[in-house]
Design a protein around this motif. Structure first.
Motif, PDB file in Angstrom:
ATOM      1  N   PHE A 246       3.515 -26.895 -48.184  1.00 34.32           N
ATOM      2  CA  PHE A 246       3.537 -27.899 -47.115  1.00 34.32           C
ATOM      3  C   PHE A 246       4.325 -29.140 -47.517  1.00 34.32           C
ATOM      4  N   GLY A 247       4.478 -29.373 -48.802  1.00 36.02           N
ATOM      5  CA  GLY A 247       5.405 -30.409 -49.233  1.00 36.02           C
ATOM      6  C   GLY A 247       6.819 -30.046 -48.828  1.00 36.02           C
ATOM      7  N   ALA A 248       7.161 -28.758 -48.984  1.00 37.79           N
ATOM      8  CA  ALA A 248       8.488 -28.285 -48.581  1.00 37.79           C
ATOM      9  C   ALA A 248       8.635 -28.328 -47.065  1.00 37.79           C
ATOM     10  N   ILE A 249       7.560 -27.985 -46.346  1.00 35.56           N
ATOM     11  CA  ILE A 249       7.600 -28.013 -44.879  1.00 35.56           C
ATOM     12  C   ILE A 249       7.831 -29.435 -44.379  1.00 35.56           C
ATOM     13  N   ASP A 250       7.211 -30.414 -45.022  1.00 38.29           N
ATOM     14  CA  ASP A 250       7.442 -31.819 -44.642  1.00 38.29           C
ATOM     15  C   ASP A 250       8.914 -32.181 -44.748  1.00 38.29           C
ATOM     16  N   LYS A 251       9.567 -31.673 -45.793  1.00 38.91           N
ATOM     17  CA  LYS A 251      10.996 -31.953 -45.979  1.00 38.91           C
ATOM     18  C   LYS A 251      11.818 -31.305 -44.868  1.00 38.91           C
ATOM     19  N   VAL A 252      11.401 -30.099 -44.446  1.00 43.03           N
ATOM     20  CA  VAL A 252      12.113 -29.423 -43.351  1.00 43.03           C
ATOM     21  C   VAL A 252      11.959 -30.208 -42.051  1.00 43.03           C
ATOM     22  N   LEU A 253      10.749 -30.682 -41.765  1.00 38.67           N
ATOM     23  CA  LEU A 253      10.510 -31.448 -40.535  1.00 38.67           C
ATOM     24  C   LEU A 253      11.326 -32.740 -40.526  1.00 38.67           C
ATOM     25  N   LYS A 254      11.423 -33.395 -41.677  1.00 34.30           N
ATOM     26  CA  LYS A 254      12.222 -34.609 -41.770  1.00 34.30           C
ATOM     27  C   LYS A 254      13.694 -34.287 -41.542  1.00 34.30           C
ATOM     28  N   TRP A 255      14.153 -33.174 -42.103  1.00 32.40           N
ATOM     29  CA  TRP A 255      15.550 -32.741 -41.914  1.00 32.40           C
ATOM     30  C   TRP A 255      15.818 -32.443 -40.441  1.00 32.40           C
ATOM     31  N   MET A 256      14.846 -31.820 -39.772  1.00 27.69           N
ATOM     32  CA  MET A 256      15.014 -31.480 -38.353  1.00 27.69           C
ATOM     33  C   MET A 256      15.196 -32.743 -37.514  1.00 27.69           C
ATOM     34  N   GLU A 257      14.456 -33.792 -37.857  1.00 24.63           N
ATOM     35  CA  GLU A 257      14.604 -35.049 -37.136  1.00 24.63           C
ATOM     36  C   GLU A 257      16.007 -35.621 -37.309  1.00 24.63           C
ATOM     37  N   GLN A 258      16.544 -35.480 -38.498  1.00 26.65           N
ATOM     38  CA  GLN A 258      17.848 -36.059 -38.809  1.00 26.65           C
ATOM     39  C   GLN A 258      18.990 -35.334 -38.096  1.00 26.65           C
ATOM     40  N   VAL A 259      18.855 -34.006 -37.941  1.00 29.88           N
ATOM     41  CA  VAL A 259      19.971 -33.216 -37.388  1.00 29.88           C
ATOM     42  C   VAL A 259      19.743 -32.834 -35.930  1.00 29.88           C
ATOM     43  N   SER A 260      18.589 -33.203 -35.376  1.00 33.35           N
ATOM     44  CA  SER A 260      18.218 -32.718 -34.048  1.00 33.35           C
ATOM     45  C   SER A 260      19.255 -33.070 -32.975  1.00 33.35           C
ATOM     46  N   ALA A 261      19.688 -34.315 -32.950  1.00 37.50           N
ATOM     47  CA  ALA A 261      20.613 -34.740 -31.897  1.00 37.50           C
ATOM     48  C   ALA A 261      21.922 -33.962 -31.959  1.00 37.50           C
ATOM     49  N   GLN A 262      22.483 -33.827 -33.152  1.00 36.70           N
ATOM     50  CA  GLN A 262      23.752 -33.108 -33.299  1.00 36.70           C
ATOM     51  C   GLN A 262      23.585 -31.624 -32.973  1.00 36.70           C
ATOM     52  N   ALA A 263      22.465 -31.013 -33.466  1.00 35.50           N
ATOM     53  CA  ALA A 263      22.226 -29.597 -33.207  1.00 35.50           C
ATOM     54  C   ALA A 263      22.019 -29.339 -31.720  1.00 35.50           C
ATOM     55  N   GLU A 264      21.359 -30.252 -31.044  1.00 35.13           N
ATOM     56  CA  GLU A 264      21.124 -30.121 -29.606  1.00 35.13           C
ATOM     57  C   GLU A 264      22.442 -30.147 -28.846  1.00 35.13           C
ATOM     58  N   GLU A 265      23.333 -30.994 -29.289  1.00 39.22           N
ATOM     59  CA  GLU A 265      24.628 -31.122 -28.625  1.00 39.22           C
ATOM     60  C   GLU A 265      25.506 -29.913 -28.870  1.00 39.22           C
ATOM     61  N   GLU A 266      25.487 -29.364 -30.091  1.00 37.98           N
ATOM     62  CA  GLU A 266      26.391 -28.269 -30.455  1.00 37.98           C
ATOM     63  C   GLU A 266      25.962 -26.944 -29.840  1.00 37.98           C
ATOM     64  N   ASP A 267      24.669 -26.630 -29.913  1.00 36.12           N
ATOM     65  CA  ASP A 267      24.203 -25.335 -29.403  1.00 36.12           C
ATOM     66  C   ASP A 267      22.726 -25.450 -29.044  1.00 36.12           C
ATOM     67  N   PRO A 268      22.412 -25.986 -27.867  1.00 37.28           N
ATOM     68  CA  PRO A 268      21.020 -26.260 -27.517  1.00 37.28           C
ATOM     69  C   PRO A 268      20.136 -25.015 -27.479  1.00 37.28           C
ATOM     70  N   ASP A 269      20.652 -23.895 -26.999  1.00 39.84           N
ATOM     71  CA  ASP A 269      19.822 -22.680 -26.926  1.00 39.84           C
ATOM     72  C   ASP A 269      19.415 -22.199 -28.319  1.00 39.84           C
ATOM     73  N   HIS A 270      20.395 -22.158 -29.207  1.00 47.50           N
ATOM     74  CA  HIS A 270      20.099 -21.716 -30.576  1.00 47.50           C
ATOM     75  C   HIS A 270      19.133 -22.679 -31.257  1.00 47.50           C
ATOM     76  N   TRP A 271      19.349 -23.989 -31.037  1.00 47.53           N
ATOM     77  CA  TRP A 271      18.486 -24.982 -31.676  1.00 47.53           C
ATOM     78  C   TRP A 271      17.047 -24.886 -31.163  1.00 47.53           C
ATOM     79  N   HIS A 272      16.885 -24.661 -29.856  1.00 49.64           N
ATOM     80  CA  HIS A 272      15.541 -24.522 -29.306  1.00 49.64           C
ATOM     81  C   HIS A 272      14.854 -23.282 -29.873  1.00 49.64           C
ATOM     82  N   MET A 273      15.613 -22.186 -30.011  1.00 50.74           N
ATOM     83  CA  MET A 273      15.044 -20.967 -30.575  1.00 50.74           C
ATOM     84  C   MET A 273      14.620 -21.202 -32.021  1.00 50.74           C
ATOM     85  N   MET A 274      15.454 -21.898 -32.792  1.00 49.35           N
ATOM     86  CA  MET A 274      15.126 -22.189 -34.184  1.00 49.35           C
ATOM     87  C   MET A 274      13.882 -23.067 -34.269  1.00 49.35           C
ATOM     88  N   GLN A 275      13.803 -24.088 -33.411  1.00 51.81           N
ATOM     89  CA  GLN A 275      12.645 -24.970 -33.418  1.00 51.81           C
ATOM     90  C   GLN A 275      11.360 -24.201 -33.118  1.00 51.81           C
TER      91      GLN A 275
END
Length: 322
Positions: A246-275
């Motif tokens: 869960f320490g590693a999971i926390d790092k993933v969640l923080k990373w998701m926050e950082q890249v969310s806007a760009q990932a949403e813009e580039e490929d929203p369907d893929h990003w939603h599926m990944m989320q």
């Protein structure tokens, strides 16, 4: 004069028999422990001659020597031949039954309780790599002398002497030193004496592990994670493994926050599926209460961003979340 009903108990592997030459069957580049090969090679063990002298002295005083080993009885004939070859005297030989995989400490303590309940045990000689039985002896107030791992492994493998080392913790350990000109024995003895014995080292490690486990359990409660299920030992181990996950999971969640806007813009369907896959995998892990599951998967769990990604990806794919 010996005490009535007094006996001496001695182990075999790493105690009376020097086993350095066959450890490669257990510790190798394959990462596979070939127990059958390890056992079958016991006939080539070198004897711990200085310890044999001590045992012979006890027998000369009228004190029976009992050989008590966790070695499988599947190699009983090889063991008997080895004892005859080196003219090792003894008054009893107990070997763990073939295909009996219970811990050696359970077997050894049961033999003593069932067959020597009224005996006064002068001393037990045990390997410092088999510490559970040494702990049991300490709890029963039975004097136990540990035999340290043989130092040196020269071509002749001739035992020079059974060295007595007084460790910094106050315990005394016997070390068979043999055949290696690369060491200066006085320096090695001093080096060993400046550190605690293996029994105390392991006890300190266990104490630290208990503290880490308790901290992990407390943090799991704060996260709202359910209690783990399993034996006390399994749960204590799995708590720290789960905390790393869960320490590693926390790092993933923080990373998701950082890249969310760009990932949403580039490929929203893929990003939603990944989320969706990641959150479903997290929910699965949050509800995973089997301590054994965490222990079995510990090698793939690392408290890092890459470790968290790999863990969540493997769970999501295994369960068909994406």
């Amino acid at each position: 004069m010996p005490v009535p009903n007094e006996i001496v108990i001695c182990g075999l592997d790493g105690v009376l028999a020097l086993i350095a030459h066959r450890l490669h069957h257990l510790y190798n580049d394959e990462g596979v422990k070939h127990w059958d090969r390890f056992l079958e090679a016991c006939g080539d063990d070198m004897p711990n001659l200085p310890l044999i002298d001590r045992l012979n002295q006890a027998r000369a005083e009228g004190v029976p020597v009992i050989l008590l080993t966790g070695r499988s009885a599947s190699v009983r004939e090889q063991t008997l031949a080895w004892l005859r070859r080196w003219q090792i005297g003894y008054d009893g030989l107990w070997m763990r039954p073939a295909n009996d995989y219970k811990p050696a400490v359970d077997f050894k303590s049961a033999v003593i309780a069932q067959h020597y309940p009224d005996a006064t045990i002068r001393r037990v000689y045990e390997s410092d790599t088999h510490l559970d039985f040494a702990h049991w002896c300490t709890e029963q107030n039975i004097p136990c002398t540990l035999i340290g791992h043989n130092q040196g492994n020269g071509e002749t493998r001739d035992v020079f002497e059974l060295k007595v080392v007084h460790h910094a913790c106050g315990h005394t350990v016997l070390y068979p030193f043999y055949g290696d000109d690369d060491f200066t024995w006085p320096d090695r003895l001093q080096q060993l004496g400046e550190s605690p014995c293996r029994l105390c080292q392991v006890e300190e490690q266990r104490k630290e592990q208990r503290q880490k486990s308790e901290q992990a359990r407390h943090q799991a409660q704060q996260r709202g994670l359910p209690p783990l299920e399993g034996s006390d030992k399994q749960v204590a181990w799995a708590e720290t493994v789960r905390l790393n996950a869960f320490g590693a999971i926390d790092k993933v969640l923080k990373w998701m926050e950082q890249v969310s806007a760009q990932a949403e813009e580039e490929d929203p369907d893929h990003w939603h599926m990944m989320q969706q896959g990641i959150h479903k995998a997290i929910a699965y892990l949050e509800n995973q209460v089997d301590a054994k599951w965490w222990i079995d998967h510990r090698h793939g769990i690392h408290n890092s961003l890459d470790g968290g990604r790999a863990l969540l990806s493997s769970i999501a794919q295994e369960l068909g979340f994406y």
